[in-house]
Design a protein around this motif. Sequence first.
Motif, PDB file in Angstrom:
ATOM      1  N   LYS A  54       0.830  -1.215   0.000  1.00 35.80           N
ATOM      2  CA  LYS A  54       0.000   0.000   0.000  1.00 35.80           C
ATOM      3  C   LYS A  54       0.864   1.264   0.000  1.00 35.80           C
ATOM      4  O   LYS A  54       0.470   2.283  -0.569  1.00 35.80           O
ATOM      5  CB  LYS A  54      -0.916   0.015   1.224  1.00 35.80           C
ATOM      6  CG  LYS A  54      -2.141  -0.869   1.067  1.00 35.80           C
ATOM      7  CD  LYS A  54      -2.966  -0.851   2.324  1.00 35.80           C
ATOM      8  CE  LYS A  54      -4.159  -1.780   2.174  1.00 35.80           C
ATOM      9  NZ  LYS A  54      -4.858  -1.937   3.466  1.00 35.80           N
ATOM     10  N   PRO A  68      -2.487   9.697  -9.128  1.00 35.64           N
ATOM     11  CA  PRO A  68      -2.875   8.925 -10.325  1.00 35.64           C
ATOM     12  C   PRO A  68      -1.710   8.654 -11.275  1.00 35.64           C
ATOM     13  O   PRO A  68      -1.597   7.558 -11.822  1.00 35.64           O
ATOM     14  CB  PRO A  68      -3.939   9.815 -10.973  1.00 35.64           C
ATOM     15  CG  PRO A  68      -4.536  10.565  -9.836  1.00 35.64           C
ATOM     16  CD  PRO A  68      -3.393  10.820  -8.879  1.00 35.64           C
ATOM     17  N   ARG A 107       0.254   5.735  -9.959  1.00 32.91           N
ATOM     18  CA  ARG A 107      -0.436   4.447 -10.059  1.00 32.91           C
ATOM     19  C   ARG A 107      -0.479   3.945 -11.501  1.00 32.91           C
ATOM     20  O   ARG A 107      -0.584   2.751 -11.743  1.00 32.91           O
ATOM     21  CB  ARG A 107      -1.851   4.571  -9.494  1.00 32.91           C
ATOM     22  CG  ARG A 107      -1.827   4.740  -7.983  1.00 32.91           C
ATOM     23  CD  ARG A 107      -3.205   4.762  -7.397  1.00 32.91           C
ATOM     24  NE  ARG A 107      -3.130   4.987  -5.953  1.00 32.91           N
ATOM     25  CZ  ARG A 107      -4.126   5.455  -5.228  1.00 32.91           C
ATOM     26  NH1 ARG A 107      -5.285   5.735  -5.809  1.00 32.91           N
ATOM     27  NH2 ARG A 107      -3.986   5.637  -3.931  1.00 32.91           N
ATOM     28  N   MET A 132       1.929   1.950  -3.497  1.00 33.21           N
ATOM     29  CA  MET A 132       0.815   2.450  -4.310  1.00 33.21           C
ATOM     30  C   MET A 132       0.289   3.792  -3.809  1.00 33.21           C
ATOM     31  O   MET A 132      -0.661   4.330  -4.356  1.00 33.21           O
ATOM     32  CB  MET A 132      -0.355   1.459  -4.255  1.00 33.21           C
ATOM     33  CG  MET A 132      -0.117   0.173  -4.978  1.00 33.21           C
ATOM     34  SD  MET A 132      -0.005   0.479  -6.731  1.00 33.21           S
ATOM     35  CE  MET A 132      -1.723   0.847  -7.109  1.00 33.21           C
ATOM     36  N   MET A 190      -1.502   4.123  -1.279  1.00 38.55           N
ATOM     37  CA  MET A 190      -2.811   3.967  -0.653  1.00 38.55           C
ATOM     38  C   MET A 190      -2.682   4.331   0.820  1.00 38.55           C
ATOM     39  O   MET A 190      -3.665   4.612   1.495  1.00 38.55           O
ATOM     40  CB  MET A 190      -3.304   2.525  -0.778  1.00 38.55           C
ATOM     41  CG  MET A 190      -3.722   2.175  -2.204  1.00 38.55           C
ATOM     42  SD  MET A 190      -3.693   0.406  -2.520  1.00 38.55           S
ATOM     43  CE  MET A 190      -5.119  -0.141  -1.621  1.00 38.55           C
ATOM     44  N   VAL A 213      10.041   5.213  -5.580  1.00 38.69           N
ATOM     45  CA  VAL A 213       9.648   4.338  -6.679  1.00 38.69           C
ATOM     46  C   VAL A 213      10.159   4.993  -7.951  1.00 38.69           C
ATOM     47  O   VAL A 213       9.828   6.154  -8.228  1.00 38.69           O
ATOM     48  CB  VAL A 213       8.120   4.159  -6.749  1.00 38.69           C
ATOM     49  CG1 VAL A 213       7.729   3.383  -8.008  1.00 38.69           C
ATOM     50  CG2 VAL A 213       7.612   3.415  -5.512  1.00 38.69           C
TER      51      VAL A 213
END
Lengths: 230, 348
Positions: A46, A75, A78, A49, A51, A61
């Motif tokens: 998570k 967005p 992701r 991502m 989240m 990342v």
Amino acid sequence: MIRFDQVSKRYPGGHEALSRLSFEIDRAEMVFLTGHSGAGKSTLLKLIMLMERPSQGQVFVNNQNLNRLTSRQIPQLRRQVGVVFQNHQLLFDRSVYDNVALPLVIEGYNPAEAGRRVRAALDKVGLLSKEKQNPIVLSGGEQQRVGIARAVVNKPKLLLADEPTGNLDPALSAEIMSLFQQFNDVGVTVMVASHDLALIRRMNKRVLGLANGELAHDGVLQHAANAETV
Amino acid sequence: MQRTQKRSNSRVAPAAAGASRGAAKPGGKNVRGGAKVYKTGWKDRWQGYLAHHQSSARDSLQRMLAAPVQSLMTWLVIAVALALPATLLVCLDNIQSLGQRWDGAPQITLFLNPRATERAIADLQRRLESRDDIDTVAYVSAADALKEFETESGMGNALRSLDTNPLPPTLLLTPSTDAAPAALSALGDSLGQQGLVDDVVFDRAWIERLHQILELGEQLAIALGGLLALGVLLVIGNTIRLSIESRRDEIVIVKLVGGTDAFVRRPFLYTGLWYGLGGGVLAMVLLSLLLLLLSGPVAMLADSYQSDFHLQGLGFGGGLLLIVSGALVGWLGAWLAVGRHLGDIEPQ
């Protein structure tokens, strides 16, 4: 591709899911993430991502510090990460084709180009003949493959999977794993959270073992004795 | 599998080559620009954007039609709320046009002292005619007035039984056309001071009062319209909230695979737009039906007054305005609801 730097995640109520976790995963590497339930596997995914956001430390990342991303930029992050979920997260109000096309529609691909890519992805997971069906009529293994097709349809450089074989029998699980292996072979960084140790051992890849939010193991699993410590 | 892979690769070869080139670039910038390198250009993106608008509009309409009874109820609520102030405005419009028929050049009537001599009256008439602020002066003697009254009122017999003529001689003045209302009342005051003049009557007085009443009515209609628009906002907001709830899973998945807020919002905004648009059209229908029902009795009533007055509807412009404002309120209601509730739905 992924770098955790002293990352802690504490939930309201005091439960610490991850504590001062650091590791690095190179580009085009394939890594398994294991640990008992509650060990922090899901929290780790998570965080990648976005989240969830870490309580402390930094997650990178693709060399991007996720702490610096605003919620409006989430967005974009992701879209570069393909994700496969244990419960597939498919939409049963539309066809297999439309499920797989969703990331492309979101990115604004023109329909012709999207069609080519969706069919290529479905072909890759062996479901091209089922593109018009509703995913609800498919078997569990097939549904998972639709989820995989959706995760790779926009050619992400990073593929995450959270217990992708959790509900599948060993033969189907092996099939799914070989798909991940194939994506890894063409340069995709793959991270699979799983507690199917037998399968992981056969894959002979680097394994990150989590226990109580800390890194308990980092390396290839070789024999059963080693696995017990994970 | 090798064969399959080759085939799929060759199908997407140019884009895939672009993707790996883009991804090979180091540096943080690549993350934000990452999505761009997968694409072929702004033209494609524009096409995709339009395609999503199209599909959002189509899908939200289809969803609405899939639950026809529920949608019809919502449409009706909106239609009634829009039709009420519209009806009030149409009524006011009609009364106004009725008033305008007698709203020609304002006239001032001077009722003169019945004992005034013909010479004094002719003298006054000449003096008034020479004034700049008066256009024409017409003299109606007491005898002429009686004759006119006999023929117009049909009460000749009753009048003939009187010994004397009860009607005073009158002067009918038409002020200059460019006279302002304030100047007119000043003129009236100065005329009232003339020795021969018993009374000054403005023919316009009742029309001015009517205008004031109409203005009041118009403000009432606007206030009512505002209140009911608020009602429509709430109705649509609530409907959209339910629709968001029922599509929670879809919203979560869309957000997980990188859907922006605008993307998630779009279908709901179209839903609101359709509700408002449908409500506006239905309000038009309701209003037209009402006017159709009333037009017969109104025509008969007007006929009995020897008038060719007819009820006027909203007209093309008014109807368009009603429908557009319905659509606008629907869209706005959806926007407010989506803004409030969409943020709560995040992937867990």
